[in-house]
Design a protein around this motif. Structure first.
Motif, PDB file in Angstrom:
ATOM      1  N   VAL A 143     -36.687  20.320 -52.913  1.00 62.71           N
ATOM      2  CA  VAL A 143     -37.389  19.847 -51.715  1.00 62.71           C
ATOM      3  C   VAL A 143     -36.671  20.257 -50.434  1.00 62.71           C
ATOM      4  N   MET A 144     -35.413  19.849 -50.276  1.00 58.90           N
ATOM      5  CA  MET A 144     -34.709  20.084 -49.019  1.00 58.90           C
ATOM      6  C   MET A 144     -34.196  21.515 -48.859  1.00 58.90           C
ATOM      7  N   GLU A 145     -33.681  22.081 -49.949  1.00 57.72           N
ATOM      8  CA  GLU A 145     -33.101  23.422 -49.829  1.00 57.72           C
ATOM      9  C   GLU A 145     -34.126  24.478 -49.399  1.00 57.72           C
ATOM     10  N   PRO A 146     -35.353  24.493 -49.949  1.00 55.33           N
ATOM     11  CA  PRO A 146     -36.336  25.477 -49.460  1.00 55.33           C
ATOM     12  C   PRO A 146     -36.623  25.340 -47.969  1.00 55.33           C
ATOM     13  N   ILE A 147     -36.636  24.119 -47.463  1.00 53.67           N
ATOM     14  CA  ILE A 147     -36.845  23.907 -46.024  1.00 53.67           C
ATOM     15  C   ILE A 147     -35.708  24.526 -45.232  1.00 53.67           C
ATOM     16  N   LEU A 148     -34.473  24.274 -45.685  1.00 54.35           N
ATOM     17  CA  LEU A 148     -33.300  24.752 -44.949  1.00 54.35           C
ATOM     18  C   LEU A 148     -33.102  26.256 -45.093  1.00 54.35           C
ATOM     19  N   ARG A 149     -33.573  26.837 -46.182  1.00 52.83           N
ATOM     20  CA  ARG A 149     -33.487  28.293 -46.314  1.00 52.83           C
ATOM     21  C   ARG A 149     -34.365  28.987 -45.273  1.00 52.83           C
ATOM     22  N   GLN A 150     -35.455  28.335 -44.894  1.00 56.37           N
ATOM     23  CA  GLN A 150     -36.328  28.898 -43.866  1.00 56.37           C
ATOM     24  C   GLN A 150     -35.723  28.747 -42.480  1.00 56.37           C
ATOM     25  N   SER A 151     -35.133  27.569 -42.221  1.00 58.54           N
ATOM     26  CA  SER A 151     -34.517  27.342 -40.907  1.00 58.54           C
ATOM     27  C   SER A 151     -33.537  26.186 -40.989  1.00 58.54           C
ATOM     28  N   MET A 152     -32.348  26.400 -40.420  1.00 59.34           N
ATOM     29  CA  MET A 152     -31.359  25.331 -40.287  1.00 59.34           C
ATOM     30  C   MET A 152     -31.495  24.627 -38.945  1.00 59.34           C
ATOM     31  N   GLY A 153     -32.488  25.073 -38.133  1.00 62.93           N
ATOM     32  CA  GLY A 153     -32.630  24.478 -36.819  1.00 62.93           C
ATOM     33  C   GLY A 153     -31.354  24.677 -36.019  1.00 62.93           C
ATOM     34  N   PRO A 154     -30.898  23.640 -35.327  1.00 57.23           N
ATOM     35  CA  PRO A 154     -29.668  23.768 -34.531  1.00 57.23           C
ATOM     36  C   PRO A 154     -28.389  23.481 -35.325  1.00 57.23           C
ATOM     37  N   GLU A 163     -24.642   8.475 -49.040  1.00 55.85           N
ATOM     38  CA  GLU A 163     -25.086   7.132 -49.421  1.00 55.85           C
ATOM     39  C   GLU A 163     -23.983   6.128 -49.111  1.00 55.85           C
ATOM     40  N   ARG A 164     -24.290   5.152 -48.275  1.00 58.04           N
ATOM     41  CA  ARG A 164     -23.261   4.221 -47.799  1.00 58.04           C
ATOM     42  C   ARG A 164     -22.783   3.261 -48.879  1.00 58.04           C
ATOM     43  N   TYR A 165     -23.698   2.747 -49.714  1.00 56.10           N
ATOM     44  CA  TYR A 165     -23.299   1.682 -50.626  1.00 56.10           C
ATOM     45  C   TYR A 165     -22.260   2.143 -51.637  1.00 56.10           C
ATOM     46  N   ARG A 166     -22.400   3.388 -52.082  1.00 55.39           N
ATOM     47  CA  ARG A 166     -21.406   3.919 -53.016  1.00 55.39           C
ATOM     48  C   ARG A 166     -20.408   4.838 -52.320  1.00 55.39           C
ATOM     49  N   ARG A 167     -20.549   4.957 -50.973  1.00 53.15           N
ATOM     50  CA  ARG A 167     -19.660   5.812 -50.183  1.00 53.15           C
ATOM     51  C   ARG A 167     -19.550   7.201 -50.831  1.00 53.15           C
ATOM     52  N   THR A 168     -20.723   7.812 -51.046  1.00 51.09           N
ATOM     53  CA  THR A 168     -20.786   9.058 -51.797  1.00 51.09           C
ATOM     54  C   THR A 168     -21.569  10.113 -51.025  1.00 51.09           C
ATOM     55  N   VAL A 169     -21.009  11.317 -50.968  1.00 57.00           N
ATOM     56  CA  VAL A 169     -21.762  12.461 -50.446  1.00 57.00           C
ATOM     57  C   VAL A 169     -22.644  12.967 -51.594  1.00 57.00           C
ATOM     58  N   LEU A 170     -23.944  12.869 -51.429  1.00 60.50           N
ATOM     59  CA  LEU A 170     -24.873  13.228 -52.474  1.00 60.50           C
ATOM     60  C   LEU A 170     -25.134  14.720 -52.550  1.00 60.50           C
ATOM     61  N   TRP A 171     -25.117  15.380 -51.374  1.00 65.03           N
ATOM     62  CA  TRP A 171     -25.478  16.799 -51.350  1.00 65.03           C
ATOM     63  C   TRP A 171     -25.169  17.345 -49.973  1.00 65.03           C
ATOM     64  N   SER A 172     -24.853  18.630 -49.913  1.00 62.33           N
ATOM     65  CA  SER A 172     -24.671  19.285 -48.610  1.00 62.33           C
ATOM     66  C   SER A 172     -25.168  20.714 -48.700  1.00 62.33           C
ATOM     67  N   TYR A 173     -25.514  21.277 -47.545  1.00 57.31           N
ATOM     68  CA  TYR A 173     -26.020  22.643 -47.484  1.00 57.31           C
ATOM     69  C   TYR A 173     -25.667  23.246 -46.123  1.00 57.31           C
ATOM     70  N   PRO A 174     -25.225  24.498 -46.058  1.00 59.55           N
ATOM     71  CA  PRO A 174     -24.840  25.335 -47.198  1.00 59.55           C
ATOM     72  C   PRO A 174     -23.466  24.900 -47.713  1.00 59.55           C
TER      73      PRO A 174
END
Length: 199
Positions: A169-180, A188-199
């Motif tokens: 879902v998110m990666e195809p959007i960002l491959r087209q444009s990262m915007g600014p 996620e705050r409750y588990r203090r976890t980075v779920l995903w990052s790009y690139p």
């Protein structure tokens, strides 16, 4: 208010001294005070979220300061250079209720009512990508974070792993444009976890 009393046929209005001395703050002053309080609370919340995120992401940033539009939300220093961070809170009441219903009825399947729920992790991303910021040439990172009020609905929609959801879902959007943005994070705050990052 006061009460009325009679003495020698003459009517008197007797008023409490405490009430008489009471003075209300002008309406415009009340509104201004409330807006400042809300702004202060928002800034404090953003700084707390960023501190939690920076620790979870093992970023070398030790502190940040709030900025006003058209700049992004916060500015800090990474690797000796200024870097902005824009935050986006992922919360949707219908989405949260749906997750609770999924967990309550598990393992029975539950069909979502798309007229009632949104898809905040995608919708907020698209909203942020469409904005313009004043950055003075400094990079911006976008941090979208799950901050649902009830801990029992923490995190993304089960049972799909967030990495799988982001890839489709998110990666195809960002491959087209990262915007600014130079980098996008999901946190996620409750588990203090980075779920995903790009690139």
């Amino acid at each position: 208010a006061g009460h009325q009393a009679r003495a020698g046929g003459t009517r008197y209005i007797v008023t409490s001294p405490g009430l008489a001395s009471c003075r209300r703050r002008p309406l415009s002053s009340n509104v201004s005070h409330r807006m400042k309080s809300q702004s202060d609370a928002r800034e404090a919340h953003e700084l707390l979220v960023f501190a939690e995120f920076a620790q979870a992401a093992a970023l070398p940033a030790r502190s940040a300061s709030s900025r006003l539009p058209p700049e992004p939300d916060l500015i800090t220093t990474l690797d000796g250079r200024p870097c902005y961070f824009e935050l986006g809170r992922l919360a949707d009441n219908g989405y949260a209720k749906f997750i609770l219903e999924v967990r309550r009825r598990s393992p029975s399947p539950v069909a979502p009512n798309y007229r009632e729920i949104g898809y905040p992790q995608r919708d907020m991303l698209l909203q942020k990508l469409s904005k313009s910021y004043q950055t003075f040439g400094h990079p911006i990172h976008l941090v979208l974070y799950f901050d649902i009020d009830a801990p029992q609905v923490e995190g993304p929609l089960p049972p799909i792993p967030f990495e799988q959801e982001a890839t489709h879902v998110m990666e195809p959007i960002l491959r087209q444009s990262m915007g600014p943005f130079s980098k996008v994070w999901y946190f996620e705050r409750y588990r203090r976890t980075v779920l995903w990052s790009y690139p």
